[in-house]
Scaffold this motif. Structure first.
Motif, short mmCIF file in Angstrom:
data_model
loop_
_atom_site.label_atom_id
_atom_site.label_comp_id
_atom_site.label_asym_id
_atom_site.label_seq_id
_atom_site.Cartn_x
_atom_site.Cartn_y
_atom_site.Cartn_z
N UNK A 349 0.84 -1.20 0.00
CA UNK A 349 0.00 0.00 0.00
C UNK A 349 0.87 1.24 0.00
N UNK A 350 0.43 2.25 -0.78
CA UNK A 350 1.16 3.51 -0.85
C UNK A 350 0.21 4.69 -0.93
N UNK A 351 0.70 5.86 -0.51
CA UNK A 351 -0.06 7.11 -0.56
C UNK A 351 0.45 7.94 -1.73
N UNK A 352 -0.49 8.48 -2.49
CA UNK A 352 -0.12 9.29 -3.65
C UNK A 352 -0.93 10.58 -3.63
N UNK A 353 -0.30 11.66 -4.04
CA UNK A 353 -0.96 12.96 -4.08
C UNK A 353 -0.75 13.67 -5.40
N UNK A 364 4.57 8.31 -1.73
CA UNK A 364 5.17 7.69 -0.55
C UNK A 364 5.79 6.37 -0.93
N UNK A 365 6.54 5.80 0.01
CA UNK A 365 7.01 4.45 -0.19
C UNK A 365 5.89 3.45 -0.04
N UNK A 366 6.16 2.20 -0.37
CA UNK A 366 5.15 1.16 -0.24
C UNK A 366 5.27 0.49 1.14
N UNK A 367 4.11 0.22 1.74
CA UNK A 367 4.04 -0.39 3.06
C UNK A 367 3.28 -1.71 2.96
N UNK A 368 3.40 -2.52 4.00
CA UNK A 368 2.65 -3.78 4.05
C UNK A 368 1.16 -3.50 4.03
N UNK A 369 0.38 -4.38 3.40
CA UNK A 369 -1.04 -4.14 3.18
C UNK A 369 -1.87 -4.05 4.45
N UNK A 372 -2.75 0.86 8.21
CA UNK A 372 -3.90 1.73 7.96
C UNK A 372 -3.49 2.95 7.13
N UNK A 373 -4.48 3.55 6.46
CA UNK A 373 -4.20 4.75 5.67
C UNK A 373 -3.70 5.88 6.54
N UNK A 374 -4.23 5.99 7.72
CA UNK A 374 -3.84 7.06 8.64
C UNK A 374 -2.38 6.91 9.06
N UNK A 375 -1.96 5.67 9.30
CA UNK A 375 -0.58 5.45 9.71
C UNK A 375 0.38 5.73 8.57
N UNK A 376 -0.02 5.38 7.34
CA UNK A 376 0.81 5.69 6.18
C UNK A 376 1.01 7.19 6.07
N UNK A 377 -0.06 7.97 6.27
CA UNK A 377 0.02 9.42 6.19
C UNK A 377 1.00 9.97 7.22
#
Length: 489
Positions: A349-353, A364-369, A372-377
């Motif tokens: 999972x990754x965050x994109x803007x 953002x970098x990729x994280x384990x699936x 949560x979205x909040x933690x990625x942010x």
């Protein structure tokens, strides 16, 4: 015994020239196709008889040492039974006919040196008795060639060289058209779009001109990895494809999700070379594109804000998370980390803007699936870029209102309450419509078939770089997402 033979001196058609080793015998197979040339016998006694007969006591016999048929009696020579056969000597034959034993033959026609008029030598006595250290030539092949013959040979060589050059150019041109590479599809924007996701060949070439100046640093890194000296000569010897074709191969891998074996067959290289090219170009583009600042200052965003955002003029970035399906690891612990309850599959999972006008401004970098979205942010570093005067637009599931230092625009939805206000109802369609831009961008990223299918565990070592490069390439592959924009990000 005195005999007279008439020998016709005609140019032979063979490619191998043989000479007679008998003193005063000037003939060779190059200019006479009627004579035969015999090797010395293997029998040691008979060979000594030959050496004594031809008066060459110190003769060094080699594999190409020959005696011509002029020096043998007709009864010593066996004529061929077939038309294309070879003449052979009878067993025990010894050469017996020479100039010094009253055997005479017409001499070959005089050459240019003999027929040309020359002034008499100044010292007649010296000319008649040359010094002992002067080398006396026994054969005509040791004399200077006819200048006219030399000129003809040089002209023929020049013509052949020019013909070879033209044939080589034609072969290279034909190979370039037939070889699988970028130049094969230069005239078809449709093919360029299919193989690279760039909208046109011209757009792809403009991007190439941007990254080409940085190629020397890439060559140095690659040579260092191979353990070779860093110089242009070694680079030319070790490289199997031109840099632009390596780049095209990498884009094929991204755009089509092609297997490495398929790419190796297409480009005519080893599969390990394909793997090496993909890794090298992934790291190279990640370095080059990653060094360019993509976060756009707030004032520049507002100066080029599309008309669709007139009700949300302080919007700086539109955010959303995306998930990429990946192969399930064998370890149960790792499975639990990468398993996504939303996708019911192992994912990254990754965050994109993106900015309101459609350019990617944050990856953002990729994280384990399982994250949560909040933690990625929180962990992506986005919060350090946001300021109180800004606003972010998010999709419904991205609940980050309590962690960002600015305003959040989100389509209203029922979450722990029974009804919405009239203003929320009116604003929801507009925010939803504008938020679709980020979904369109994510769709562009996933048009790279490498991410549209399940990612194998073999590329997890460079998956962050691959994903980042794919996101950043969308800023160069196509035009703006929103209408009416002619400016680039």
């Amino acid at each position: 015994m005195k005999r007279t033979q008439k020998i016709k001196y005609l140019r032979a058609t063979g490619t191998t020239t043989e000479f007679c080793c008998v003193p005063l015998c000037p003939v060779s197979s190059r200019c006479n196709k009627f004579l035969s040339f015999f090797s010395f016998p293997a029998d040691e006694d008979l060979r000594k008889q030959w050496i004594v007969a031809i008066r060459r006591a110190n003769l060094e016999i080699k594999g190409h040492t020959r005696v011509c048929s002029r020096h043998f009696k007709p009864e010593d020579i066996k004529e061929p039974e077939k038309e294309m056969g070879r003449r052979r000597l009878k067993k025990g034959s010894v050469p017996a006919l020479f100039e010094w034993n009253n055997f005479s033959l017409p001499l070959p026609p005089p050459g240019v040196w003999e027929t040309s008029k020359r002034p008499p030598p100044e010292d007649i006595e010296e000319a008649a008795n040359p010094p002992a250290n002067v080398y006396i030539k026994e054969h005509d092949y040791a004399s200077a060639p006819d200048p006219a013959v030399v000129d003809l040979v040089l002209e023929e060589n020049d013509a052949l060289r020019e013909e070879v050059r033209q044939l080589r150019e034609q072969a290279e041109s034909l190979t370039l058209r037939q070889r699988f590479g970028i130049h094969r599809f230069a005239s078809s924007d449709k093919d360029i779009r299919f193989f690279t996701r760039f909208a046109s060949y011209d757009l792809l070439m403009r991007f190439w001109s941007m990254i080409e100046p940085a190629l020397p640093s890439m060559v140095s890194i690659r040579q260092g990895q191979r353990g070779t000296a860093i110089n242009s000569a070694s680079s030319t010897q070790t490289q199997t494809l031109q840099p632009i074709d390596e780049f095209f191969l990498f884009l094929n891998y991204m755009a089509l999700g092609s297997k490495q074996q398929d790419l190796a067959d297409r480009y005519g290289v080893h599969e390990s070379t394909v793997s090496w090219i993909i890794t090298a170009w992934t790291n190279f583009l990640f370095t080059v594109l990653g060094s360019i600042r993509i976060w756009i200052p707030e004032d520049q965003i507002h100066s080029s804000l599309p008309a669709d955002f007139k009700d949300y003029p302080d919007t700086t970035v539109i955010l959303d998370c995306t998930e990429l399906r990946c192969q399930c690891p064998s370890s149960p612990v790792l499975q639990s980390e990468v398993f996504s309850s939303y996708k019911s599959h192992c994912t990254l999972k990754g965050l994109i803007g993106i900015a309101p006008h459609g350019a990617v401004t944050f990856v953002s970098g990729l994280y384990a699936g399982s994250i949560s979205d909040k933690q990625i942010t929180c962990e992506s570093g986005l919060l350090t870029l946001l300021k109180p005067g800004m606003a972010v637009m998010v999709y419904r599931g991205l609940l980050i209102d309590d962690i960002v230092p600015c305003k959040v625009y989100r389509p209203t939805f029922f979450f722990g309450r029974s009804q919405m206000s009239a203003g929320e109802v009116r604003g929801t369609p507009a925010i939803t419509r504008l938020g679709v831009h980020v979904e369109s961008l994510i769709r562009r990223v996933k048009e790279h078939k490498l991410f549209d299918s399940e990612i194998s565990l073999g590329v997890l070592g460079i998956i962050n770089q691959l994903y980042t490069v794919a996101c950043l390439l969308t800023n160069y592959e196509n035009g703006p997402l929103t209408k009416g924009l002619g400016k680039e990000a």
